[in-house]
Motif scaffolding. Structure first.
Motif, PDB file in Angstrom:
ATOM      1  N   ASP A 197       0.815  -1.220   0.000  1.00 34.48           N
ATOM      2  CA  ASP A 197       0.000   0.000   0.000  1.00 34.48           C
ATOM      3  C   ASP A 197       0.846   1.268   0.000  1.00 34.48           C
ATOM      4  O   ASP A 197       0.316   2.374  -0.093  1.00 34.48           O
ATOM      5  N   ARG A 198       2.165   1.115   0.107  1.00 31.43           N
ATOM      6  CA  ARG A 198       3.049   2.282   0.023  1.00 31.43           C
ATOM      7  C   ARG A 198       3.627   2.450  -1.387  1.00 31.43           C
ATOM      8  O   ARG A 198       4.476   3.320  -1.603  1.00 31.43           O
ATOM      9  N   SER A 199       3.188   1.625  -2.314  1.00 32.85           N
ATOM     10  CA  SER A 199       3.720   1.682  -3.677  1.00 32.85           C
ATOM     11  C   SER A 199       2.721   2.309  -4.636  1.00 32.85           C
ATOM     12  O   SER A 199       1.505   2.275  -4.393  1.00 32.85           O
ATOM     13  N   GLU A 200       3.235   2.884  -5.727  1.00 30.55           N
ATOM     14  CA  GLU A 200       2.394   3.577  -6.704  1.00 30.55           C
ATOM     15  C   GLU A 200       2.882   3.264  -8.112  1.00 30.55           C
ATOM     16  O   GLU A 200       4.063   2.964  -8.321  1.00 30.55           O
ATOM     17  N   ALA A 201       1.969   3.355  -9.077  1.00 33.86           N
ATOM     18  CA  ALA A 201       2.298   3.089 -10.480  1.00 33.86           C
ATOM     19  C   ALA A 201       1.681   4.181 -11.347  1.00 33.86           C
ATOM     20  O   ALA A 201       0.501   4.505 -11.199  1.00 33.86           O
ATOM     21  N   TYR A 202       2.491   4.734 -12.252  1.00 31.44           N
ATOM     22  CA  TYR A 202       2.029   5.804 -13.142  1.00 31.44           C
ATOM     23  C   TYR A 202       2.428   5.495 -14.581  1.00 31.44           C
ATOM     24  O   TYR A 202       3.616   5.336 -14.879  1.00 31.44           O
ATOM     25  N   ASN A 203       1.435   5.388 -15.450  1.00 32.41           N
ATOM     26  CA  ASN A 203       1.735   5.335 -16.881  1.00 32.41           C
ATOM     27  C   ASN A 203       1.722   6.754 -17.448  1.00 32.41           C
ATOM     28  O   ASN A 203       1.330   7.708 -16.778  1.00 32.41           O
ATOM     29  N   TRP A 204       2.206   6.898 -18.680  1.00 32.82           N
ATOM     30  CA  TRP A 204       2.287   8.197 -19.343  1.00 32.82           C
ATOM     31  C   TRP A 204       2.982   9.240 -18.457  1.00 32.82           C
ATOM     32  O   TRP A 204       2.525  10.366 -18.307  1.00 32.82           O
ATOM     33  N   SER A 205       4.095   8.813 -17.834  1.00 30.06           N
ATOM     34  CA  SER A 205       4.832   9.666 -16.889  1.00 30.06           C
ATOM     35  C   SER A 205       6.329   9.506 -17.126  1.00 30.06           C
ATOM     36  O   SER A 205       6.940   8.541 -16.649  1.00 30.06           O
ATOM     37  N   ALA A 206       6.921  10.437 -17.857  1.00 28.25           N
ATOM     38  CA  ALA A 206       8.344  10.353 -18.188  1.00 28.25           C
ATOM     39  C   ALA A 206       9.195  11.045 -17.128  1.00 28.25           C
ATOM     40  O   ALA A 206       8.743  11.975 -16.451  1.00 28.25           O
ATOM     41  N   VAL A 207      10.454  10.587 -16.992  1.00 25.39           N
ATOM     42  CA  VAL A 207      11.403  11.265 -16.119  1.00 25.39           C
ATOM     43  C   VAL A 207      11.598  12.694 -16.619  1.00 25.39           C
ATOM     44  O   VAL A 207      11.861  12.930 -17.802  1.00 25.39           O
ATOM     45  N   ALA A 208      11.458  13.659 -15.699  1.00 22.93           N
ATOM     46  CA  ALA A 208      11.595  15.072 -16.072  1.00 22.93           C
ATOM     47  C   ALA A 208      12.932  15.656 -15.634  1.00 22.93           C
ATOM     48  O   ALA A 208      13.442  16.593 -16.255  1.00 22.93           O
ATOM     49  N   GLY A 209      13.519  15.133 -14.549  1.00 22.20           N
ATOM     50  CA  GLY A 209      14.784  15.695 -14.089  1.00 22.20           C
ATOM     51  C   GLY A 209      15.281  15.037 -12.824  1.00 22.20           C
ATOM     52  O   GLY A 209      14.574  14.252 -12.177  1.00 22.20           O
TER      53      GLY A 209
END
Length: 552
Positions: free
Chosen positions: A194-206
């Motif tokens: 429950d402490r983990s998250e997943a994001y699609n369409w999310s590129a490294v920005a910096g």
């Protein structure tokens, strides 16, 4: 944004293809806090472009990669159980045109020759299949190999080239929905921690002061301070490493393209079997029934442009010429193609080695912390679809060791997604009857959803109710089914539904009116306005045409 918005986590995984998703699930099962991000959808890169085989790597025997074959056959056998809703046995035949050819060439290849053997004869095939049986004995799930004479082979597949002297027979497996399996691995990971998250369409920005930033699909910024980063970006690995502050030259990818044919007579003669055959140039190709169409692949061409990967006219011509040689009793032309796709295999940089001989084994080189980057970066190089769980377990052990944590559980017997709670054949009828009582749906509809989604069918059937509104131009799919997917499976763009959550595009079932209707259903579920919905439809049409040769 101030520092209070930064989330401290154990591991950041960049890239949600099959290797990244498998590792995410494994680490979450060990109780770690993980975030996984991908610049596209889950499983939308190389992992969306496989031959859709779960196989032991018969051809790897030629290059002496026995460890890889042993690992691959074991992992294939596990996936037939752990992902039984989408991984199915696939009987396979190998046409053989001579008795003894290829033996000496195979010996040279085994001892390091840079050219693959040509014209593999019956003796060589028999040796290879016997070894394949031996390496696949661990957790065996399917029958051993056999050999058929010319007369029986031509009775079963009359269109085969009559020059054959025999065929070899054995079993591998196919994955009917690879993109869904990737998404299910990610969602399983989130459920496990429950402490983990997943994001699609999310590129490294910096990267700044040990904090990695990325833009979430809703436009807000995500900021995490990881103890360790895993780069699972496949053919984009070197670009991601550059974004993390160091140069690498780890990837020397090759492009694999495939086409799908609407060819009822071919599908009829295949009768559920794959033909694993040798083209005129010595490359191994395949053709097998896939969701009512015939899937043909694949090429192996050096390429470093994963964002532009598509099947070219030359590759299509190559497939067609190879099919005409294999099956002279059938007619083939480009009008039968309903879909094409291509991806870049994230193979290790191997200058001077023929593409077909570059190892499909995996490695995970580590770049230790440096000024401005207080965390190590592990890059996942190579590997193949079938062995993702073993690769994930290997890397997870490395991560756990570096973080001083113990492994809590193994993943060998861990069901994936819709395989969790999947009824056995003996209990299938009772399961369907139970869901029918709960939802009011018809028995045939529940059975159809069970075959498509595994145990997830229970939730979808409940959402549909007793009288789902089925599409006229895509029989077997309903408006409520699409609505459930849009609301529950992290859909961001319409293409996520069309290309990855469902098989509508790849099977050639999509029409322009159907795309418009699905666009409105998804738009309503995700609160798009009319302008946004039209933009998503236009975007999907562009992707279908430029990447998949589909013009609606």
């Amino acid at each position: 944004m101030n520092d209070s918005a930064v989330k401290d986590i154990d591991v950041l995984i960049v890239g949600a293809g099959i290797n990244g998703a498998g590792l995410f699930r494994d680490l979450c099962a060990q109780g770690l806090s993980c975030v996984i991000i991908d610049k596209g959808d889950f499983g939308s890169g190389t992992s969306a472009a496989p031959s859709r085989l779960i196989h032991g790597g018969l051809k790897y025997l030629e290059t002496g990669e026995f460890r890889l074959v042993a690992e691959s056959t074991y992992e294939r056998n596990l996936l037939l159980k752990n992902a039984a809703h989408v991984v199915k046995p696939l009987p396979t035949v190998i046409p053989i045109y001579s008795w003894t050819k290829g033996v000496w060439a195979a010996i040279r290849t085994f001892f390091g020759s840079k050219t693959a053997p040509r014209s593999r004869g019956a003796v060589l095939i028999k040796i290879g299949l016997s070894l394949y049986d031996y390496f696949g004995s661990r957790a065996r799930f399917m029958p051993k190999h056999g050999m058929l004479g010319k007369k029986k082979a031509l009775r079963e597949i009359p269109a085969l080239n009559p020059r054959i002297v025999a065929v070899g027979t054995y079993y591998d497996a196919t994955v009917t929905a690879p993109e869904r399996l990737v998404m299910e691995l990610v969602h399983d990971g989130v459920k496990l921690s429950d402490r983990s998250e997943a994001y699609n369409w999310s590129a490294v920005a910096g990267l700044a002061d040990g904090v990695v930033s990325f833009q979430k699909p809703d436009g807000t910024e995500g900021r995490v301070r990881p103890k360790l980063v895993v780069n699972a970006a496949g053919p984009w690995i070197d670009q991601v490493n550059a974004a993390l502050g160091f140069e690498s030259q780890l990837i020397g990818g090759t492009k694999g393209s495939h086409i799908l044919l609407d060819h009822p007579e071919l599908v009829k003669q295949l009768d559920g079997r794959m033909i694993y055959f040798e083209a005129n140039d010595g490359r191994i190709l395949l053709v097998f029934p896939y969701l009512g169409k015939a899937l043909v692949g694949s090429t192996d061409i050096p390429s470093r442009e994963p964002d532009q990967a598509h099947c070219t006219d030359d590759e299509t011509a190559y497939f067609m010429a190879s099919l005409r040689e294999l099956l002279p009793g059938l007619a083939f032309d480009e009008s039968q193609i309903v879909y094409s796709y291509a991806g870049i295999r994230p193979l290790p940089n191997s200058e001077g080695v023929a593409p077909g001989l570059i190892s499909r084994d995996h490695s995970a080189p580590v770049r230790d912390p440096a000024p401005g980057r207080p965390f190590p970066v592990i890059s996942l190089v190579g590997g193949k679809w079938t062995t993702f769980r073993a690769f994930s377990a290997e890397v997870a052990d490395t991560v756990l060791n570096r973080l001083g944590r113990d492994r809590k559980t193994t993943t060998d017997a861990m069901a994936i997604g819709g395989a969790e709670g999947l009824p056995s054949e003996e209990k299938r009828r009772a399961w369907i009857a139970d869901v029918t009582r709960e939802s009011g749906a018809e028995i045939a509809r529940v059975a159809q959803l069970l075959d498509r989604y595994g145990a997830t069918a229970r939730a979808i059937a409940g959402h549909e109710g007793a009288t789902p509104e089925l599409f006229d131009d895509a029989p077997g799919f309903s408006a409520a089914e699409i609505d459930w997917i849009a609301r529950n499976e992290q859909v961001v763009h319409l293409e996520d539904v069309i290309l990855r959550r469902t098989p509508l595009a790849i099977t050639g079932a999509l029409t322009r009116p159907l795309l418009n209707r699905i666009g409105r259903i998804v738009g309503a579920a995700l609160n798009w306005n009319d302008e946004g919905t039209e933009a998503e439809i236009a975007r999907t049409l562009c992707v279908l045409e430029s990447r998949h040769g589909v013009r609606l």
